[in-house]
Design a protein around this motif. Sequence first.
Motif: not given
Ligand code: PLP
Length: 403
Positions: A238-239, A207-208, A247, A249, A205, A135, A177, A173, A337, A107-109, A236
């Motif tokens: 994820s999206k 992720a999007y 899970r 990334a 980041d 962060y 987000n 980012c 978003y 995960g990127a989280k 990631s």
């Molecule tokens: N980074 C950003 C900016 C996000 O908004 C999110 C999830 O909402 C993530 C990372 C998390 O990604 P992952 O599901 O890969 O942990």
Amino acid sequence: MIKINENFLKLEQSYLFSTIAKKVAAFQKENPDKKVIKLGIGDVTRPLPSVVIEAMKKAAEEQGSAETFRGYGPEQGYDFLREKIQKQDYFDRGIAIDIDEIFVSDGAKCDTGNIVDLFAEDNMVAITDPVYPVYRDTNLMSGRKKIIYMPSTAENHFNPDFPNEVPDIIYLCNPNNPTGTTMDREEVEKWVHYAKENKSIILYDSAYEAFVEDKNVPRSIFEIEGAKEVAIEFRSFSKTAGFTGMRCAYTIVPKQVKAYTEKGEAVFLNALWNRRQCTKFNGVSYIIQRGAEAIYSEEGQKQIQENIAYYKENAKIIREGLIKAGFTIYGGVDSPYIWLKVPEGLSSWEFFDELLEKANVVGTPGVGFGSCGEGYFRLTAFGTKENTIEAVKRIVEKYCQTR
Ligand code: PLP
């Protein structure tokens, strides 16, 4: 006597999503006949692409046979997936990345949170306000005290100026987000130069990135010349591919990117991150990585593009509806978003209550992402199309009449 890491006590309690859940539950209890539509949380609703399911079924079968069974995999990820990432996400877009600069993760989280392990406690950290809270909180947890909040508002087009003090670590980012806005190539370039001049690092980041269509918006920071010396990039599935519950990334740590010892000696971060991952992480499940690999086939690409187009269409429906209802909105073009200005005289939370009451629609109060988010509100395009259309219809009806 066992002592705690007191840094945890410095964290603000995060009441955002629990308060939202409580408010929605109370409303639903009083109004059992009303259908509440949730466009608050950034989780996907489309099922996984069928190519992913097929690949995972096959991988599960392999795990059930002595000839093909695999135990612990490489901590950095299997090469079958890293090679696809290298070719299709970078090489085909004109970016050369070595395979051992790619670290597959769960995960990127986790990665944006864990990366702080590499940096000294007295580093100064710059984050935007509003921000993806991971962060901030992960830096606070590891004892970093110097955090600069860079206001990101309509006045600066959600692209903060350089802070007064020079930070060591800069989080960007893009697409953002929660604001749903983007930085174009020139803006990202400015930050890369700034980081180079000041021996800072950019934690980027993206992720999007899959939602970006605008050619002026980079999908990777490594499209910018010199970025490999100063940036780490987080991606990631994820999206992009509906993997929020699966899970998977990856993080790119270029071999050139470095930080310094107290004495000023340069240390390369790729080796450090590799060491960190090998010590604290045992890799992503083989089955999940086979699922991720499947999205790189021609059919896989087609299927994920269909899902992304679906969410982008939702974003368009929300944008157009809200404009019709008289709202000022941002984002939602190269991002899932939509960030809207709440009507004059209301706080983010007051607007949350009003929207729930009037339209039975749930979003996220902007102030939950930082004090500069006050006066804003986030809606997501990750709902179903039916719910999105219905939610927007209700908002247009209620707000066109009354405001
Ligand atoms: N980074 C950003 C900016 C996000 O908004 C999110 C999830 O909402 C993530 C990372 C998390 O990604 P992952 O599901 O890969 O942990």
